[in-house]
Scaffold this motif. Structure first.
Motif, short mmCIF file in Angstrom:
data_model
loop_
_atom_site.label_atom_id
_atom_site.label_comp_id
_atom_site.label_asym_id
_atom_site.label_seq_id
_atom_site.Cartn_x
_atom_site.Cartn_y
_atom_site.Cartn_z
N PRO A 1 -1.79 2.33 7.02
CA PRO A 1 -1.39 3.60 6.41
C PRO A 1 -2.13 4.74 7.10
CG PRO A 1 -2.12 2.04 4.74
CD PRO A 1 -2.46 1.45 6.06
N HIS A 2 -1.43 5.81 7.41
CA HIS A 2 -2.03 7.02 7.97
C HIS A 2 -2.74 6.77 9.30
CE1 HIS A 2 -1.18 8.10 3.88
NE2 HIS A 2 -2.22 7.46 3.39
N ALA A 3 -2.23 5.84 10.12
CA ALA A 3 -2.86 5.56 11.42
C ALA A 3 -2.87 6.85 12.25
CB ALA A 3 -2.10 4.46 12.14
N ARG A 4 -4.05 7.18 12.80
CA ARG A 4 -4.16 8.43 13.57
C ARG A 4 -5.31 8.41 14.56
NH1 ARG A 4 -5.78 8.83 8.38
NH2 ARG A 4 -7.68 9.95 7.84
N VAL A 5 -5.54 7.25 15.18
CA VAL A 5 -6.61 7.17 16.17
C VAL A 5 -6.06 7.02 17.59
CG1 VAL A 5 -8.35 6.30 14.57
CG2 VAL A 5 -6.91 4.68 15.81
N THR B 1 0.84 -1.20 0.00
CA THR B 1 0.00 0.00 0.00
C THR B 1 0.88 1.25 0.00
OG1 THR B 1 -1.72 -1.18 1.21
CG2 THR B 1 -1.82 1.24 1.22
N LEU B 2 0.72 2.07 -1.03
CA LEU B 2 1.50 3.30 -1.17
C LEU B 2 0.84 4.48 -0.47
CD1 LEU B 2 2.48 2.93 -4.93
CD2 LEU B 2 3.65 2.04 -2.91
N HIS B 3 -0.49 4.48 -0.42
CA HIS B 3 -1.26 5.47 0.34
C HIS B 3 -2.69 4.98 0.45
CE1 HIS B 3 -3.73 7.24 -2.91
NE2 HIS B 3 -2.70 6.93 -3.68
N ASP B 4 -3.44 5.57 1.36
CA ASP B 4 -4.84 5.23 1.52
C ASP B 4 -5.65 6.53 1.57
OD1 ASP B 4 -7.06 3.64 1.82
OD2 ASP B 4 -6.84 3.42 3.99
N PHE B 5 -5.63 7.24 0.45
CA PHE B 5 -6.29 8.54 0.26
C PHE B 5 -5.59 9.67 1.01
CE2 PHE B 5 -9.63 5.38 -0.53
CZ PHE B 5 -9.89 5.68 -1.85
N GLY B 6 -4.46 9.38 1.64
CA GLY B 6 -3.65 10.42 2.26
C GLY B 6 -2.41 10.62 1.42
N PRO B 7 -1.40 11.30 1.97
CA PRO B 7 -0.16 11.50 1.22
C PRO B 7 0.56 10.18 0.96
CG PRO B 7 0.07 12.26 3.48
CD PRO B 7 -1.37 11.92 3.30
N VAL B 8 1.35 10.13 -0.10
CA VAL B 8 2.13 8.93 -0.41
C VAL B 8 3.08 8.67 0.76
CG1 VAL B 8 3.86 7.94 -1.96
CG2 VAL B 8 1.94 9.25 -2.89
N LEU B 9 3.11 7.42 1.21
CA LEU B 9 3.93 7.05 2.37
C LEU B 9 5.41 7.05 2.01
CD1 LEU B 9 1.74 4.02 3.49
CD2 LEU B 9 1.84 6.26 4.61
N ALA B 10 6.24 7.46 2.94
CA ALA B 10 7.69 7.40 2.75
C ALA B 10 8.14 5.94 2.58
CB ALA B 10 8.41 8.04 3.93
N ARG B 11 7.47 5.04 3.29
CA ARG B 11 7.75 3.61 3.18
C ARG B 11 6.41 2.90 3.03
NH1 ARG B 11 9.50 -0.05 8.26
NH2 ARG B 11 7.36 0.54 8.73
N PRO B 12 6.18 2.20 1.92
CA PRO B 12 4.90 1.49 1.75
C PRO B 12 4.65 0.49 2.88
CG PRO B 12 6.14 1.49 -0.29
CD PRO B 12 7.07 2.00 0.77
N VAL B 13 3.40 0.26 3.20
CA VAL B 13 3.03 -0.80 4.13
C VAL B 13 2.90 -2.08 3.30
CG1 VAL B 13 1.27 -1.68 5.69
CG2 VAL B 13 1.81 0.77 5.68
N THR B 14 3.64 -3.10 3.68
CA THR B 14 3.63 -4.35 2.93
C THR B 14 3.17 -5.49 3.83
OG1 THR B 14 5.53 -3.52 1.69
CG2 THR B 14 4.97 -5.82 1.39
N LYS B 15 2.17 -6.21 3.36
CA LYS B 15 1.63 -7.36 4.09
C LYS B 15 1.73 -8.58 3.18
CE LYS B 15 -2.44 -5.32 4.72
NZ LYS B 15 -3.81 -5.03 5.21
#
Length: 195
Positions: free
Chosen positions: A176-180, A17-31
């Motif tokens: 991606p973009h965790a903020r809770v 995952t490169l982004h989830d409707f937010g800014p492009v991540l510096a490091r993709p999340v890979t699962k």
């Protein structure tokens, strides 16, 4: 592998995952998730003592974890989240999936070089092609909210009625973009797998 663990095939899925409707991540999340489809030696009959298979499954757990790490291009210490699961074919029973709990936890931690947190799990009895969500959470502390996630998995032709699919999943990165809010990886202190 033991005579009790006869593998037919491996199936793998990877998500980057490169982004989830937010800014492009510096490091993709890979699962990544890998399942091993094996013959169920207890299918179609009630066997009172099924525990001998638990020890026999430990090498499979190590094998599946090493395959996940290879797909992710990560060493064990680089994995941030993990999970496990099993799907039992219709001639088996839910207790056959429960055989995976102890050996998979051992095998995953062994292949990774150690981890503290409980490995979250889900299991079911189902037909070939059934989809299952494998839960993920942080490898060091179960309460790191940013790493609560899942990865979907399916074997199109398995499990056949007399088979079991045993599954290991892992991730490099949290959502991606965790903020809770909640505990962050930097705030882990106790080292007991909980907080």
């Amino acid at each position: 592998m033991s005579d009790l663990v006869k593998i037919r095939k491996y199936v793998a899925t990877v998500e980057e995952t490169l982004h989830d409707f937010g800014p492009v991540l510096a490091r993709p999340v890979t699962k990544a998730v890998v399942g091993g489809v094996i013959a169920n030696p207890y299918a179609g009959r009630h066997v009172a003592d099924i525990q001998p298979m638990m020890k026999a499954l430990e090498p499979l757990a190590i094998d599946l974890t090493e395959r996940v790490m290879k797909i992710l291009g990560a060493q064990g210490s680089e994995l941030e989240a993990y999970g496990k699961g099993a799907i039992v074919g219709l001639n088996g029973e839910l207790e056959h999936a429960a055989l995976w709990h102890q050996p998979s936890g051992f095998g995953i931690r062994h292949a990774m070089g150690g981890a503290k947190s409980i490995v979250p799990s889900t299991v079911k009895v189902a037909t070939a092609g059934t989809r299952i969500d494998i839960p993920l959470h942080h490898v060091t502390a179960a309460y790191v909210r940013s790493h609560f996630d899942a990865i979907e998995f399916c074997v199109p032709d398995g499990p056949r009625p007399d088979e079991i699919v045993f599954i290991v999943a892992a991730a490099v990165g949290g959502r991606p973009h965790a903020r809770v809010g909640g505990l962050t990886p930097a705030e882990i202190k106790l080292g007991d797998g909980q907080r």
